[in-house]
Motif scaffolding. Structure first.
Motif, PDB file in Angstrom:
ATOM      1  N   LYS A   1     -68.632   5.936 -27.101  1.00 42.49           N
ATOM      2  CA  LYS A   1     -68.351   6.763 -27.835  1.00 42.49           C
ATOM      3  C   LYS A   1     -67.171   7.486 -26.142  1.00 42.49           C
ATOM      4  O   LYS A   1     -66.137   8.545 -26.826  1.00 42.49           O
TER       5      LYS A   1
ATOM      6  N   ASP B   1     -74.227   4.564 -32.509  1.00 42.28           N
ATOM      7  CA  ASP B   1     -75.530   5.056 -32.799  1.00 42.28           C
ATOM      8  C   ASP B   1     -75.183   6.361 -32.027  1.00 42.28           C
ATOM      9  O   ASP B   1     -73.977   6.867 -31.677  1.00 42.28           O
ATOM     10  N   ASP B   2     -75.927   6.873 -30.559  1.00 40.14           N
ATOM     11  CA  ASP B   2     -75.739   8.185 -29.984  1.00 40.14           C
ATOM     12  C   ASP B   2     -74.862   8.193 -28.325  1.00 40.14           C
ATOM     13  O   ASP B   2     -73.834   8.668 -28.301  1.00 40.14           O
ATOM     14  N   LYS B   3     -74.242   6.534 -28.284  1.00 43.19           N
ATOM     15  CA  LYS B   3     -73.964   5.940 -27.023  1.00 43.19           C
ATOM     16  C   LYS B   3     -73.087   5.336 -27.906  1.00 43.19           C
ATOM     17  O   LYS B   3     -71.417   5.668 -26.552  1.00 43.19           O
TER      18      LYS B   3
END
Lengths: 264, 179
Positions: free
Chosen positions: A72, A50-52
């Protein structure tokens, strides 16, 4: 990493020394295998993203389906991670653990985090291990021992002031007055002050108490003693925020930053 | 027979409880793998990780992180481990979810490493595809309380959605790879 000559190393060291914190972070990121996995430059078996954060299969797994969940962003150890991001990581691990239990039909999972090489951390990128477990697989198997009540009292004495300071920052009225504790109207506040005062005393006594406390036998005496100093230094800093990789020149001071630095 | 941790909360022993609020308890147990080990657990009784509500779980872990920092700074250790043993197979001894924060030193002799498990590329691939398929159903973790996940008995379940087709391909692929 390929072998480098002494001259190259010197140049590199010089370069690193002159870097700003941002540059240094960038540099670390370039060197980090897991950042390259996150960026997709190194192939991996990516299970979730996901985005993190990202979850991939470990290439040196303890069991079939052993996952690594990592942010990330590049962080070396857990205290550097912003709370929100950390909360998210653990939430993802909860969901993935559920999936592992159901899909791989195992009877348990371990969530495992290592902070520092002594704790078994081998990569310089923070990660969370999610290990599928079966009965009798002999992983993470450590016998429980009965800990003597005196020893437990010592542990409590050692850790409580610091822990209260850490937790207090987040939760309670944070007006630490350096003056001696006076009967205040607010019991919480009073406690806080007393603890602050006690803590200082404990700090002083710690060196004495450290030795009989336990297991200092194996550790190098330098690391056993020094954290007192660094803890004292840090205490007044905001603990809510992750410690910045401040460049402390005193190498003997075992602080969180030093643990991070061990990887450099 | 009461749960050991609930019991611990109830008897309110000064020596054992380091911190407590409405959600989380931080305690020093009498039985641990190494002196200095601290246990963080939700006050309410939840058996395993999966049953702990998200907000309580997050709070537990944030607290565990603080405990880890406190251990590091005040006990002169070289590192810390966080370990959750979730389920009997993982060696969970008390039926109450908990996070163990373990102080570490070089050569302390704790078994918290693992040898790499040898397995065939096929095994890896099937595990990967199965997990990936299920994980692909996770959406917006943390944003919605109930993400459409689970609902899975066997590894062979196909949705009617176009994603389902894709998943089926994975499965076919994994089947083909099986000897």
């Amino acid at each position: 990493m390929p072998e480098i000559t002494d001259e190259q190393r010197k140049q590199l060291e010089e370069k690193i020394k002159n870097m700003s914190p941002e540059e240094l972070k960038q540099f670390q990121k370039q060197q980090c295998v897991f950042c390259q996995i996150v960026a997709g430059k190194i192939p991996s078996k990516k299970v979730y993203e996901d985005d993190k954060c990202i979850a991939v299969l470990d290439i040196n797994p303890a069991a079939k389906g052993h996952l690594l969940i990592m942010p990330k962003e590049h962080y070396t150890i857990m205290p550097q991670i912003p709370e929100k991001e950390m909360a998210h990581l653990f939430l993802v691990s909860k969901h993935l653990s559920q999936i592992i239990l159901k899909t791989l039909k195992v009877s348990g999972t371990n969530i495992f985090v290592a902070n520092g090489p002594a704790a078994g951390q081998r990569a310089q990128h923070f990660m969370l291990h999610l290990i599928p477990r079966k009965e009798g697989d002999k992983l993470m198997d450590n016998p429980d021992k009965l800990i003597d009540a005196n020893l437990r009292a010592k542990v409590k004495e050692l850790i409580e002031p610091r822990l209260n300071a850490l937790l207090g920052v987040k939760k309670e009225v944070q007006q630490t007055l350096p003056s001696a504790p006076e009967p205040s109207t607010e019991p919480i506040k009073e406690d806080k002050q007393v603890e602050e005062a006690e803590w200082k005393e404990v700090e002083e006594e710690k060196e004495a108490s450290q030795k009989p406390a336990k297991k200092s036998s194996k550790s190098k005496s330098k690391t056993a003693k020094e954290p007192k100093a660094s803890a004292g230094k840090k205490s007044k800093k905001s603990v809510d925020k992750a410690p910045e990789p401040a460049t402390e020149d005193d190498n003997d001071n075992a602080s969180l930053d030093d643990i991070a630095n061990l990887f450099r | 027979m009461k749960c050991e941790y609930c019991d611990l909360v109830e008897r309110q022993n000064e020596l054992e409880i380091l911190y407590e609020d409405k959600d989380v308890v931080i305690a020093i147990k009498d039985f641990c793998v190494i002196p200095g080990q601290i246990t963080v657990f939700p006050k309410q009784h939840f058996t395993i990780l999966e049953t702990v509500p998200d907000d309580v779980l997050q709070k537990c872990f944030l607290m565990a992180n603080k405990v880890s920092v406190a251990i590091f700074e005040s006990m002169g250790v070289q590192g810390t481990n966080l370990l959750v043993s979730n389920g009997l197979g993982a060696g969970q001894k008390v039926p109450h979810f908990s996070i163990e924060v373990i102080p570490r030193r070089e050569g302390d002799g704790l078994n918290l490493q693992w040898p790499t498990k040898e397995m065939s590329e096929d095994d890896r691939e099937t595990a990967f595809l199965m997990l990936k398929e299920d994980a692909s159903k996770l959406v917006d973790i943390g944003k919605k309380k109930e993400a459409p996940k689970e609902e899975k008995k066997e590894e062979k379940i196909s949705d009617k959605t176009e994603k389902g087709e894709k998943k089926e391909n994975y499965l076919l692929k994994s089947l083909r790879r099986l000897p």
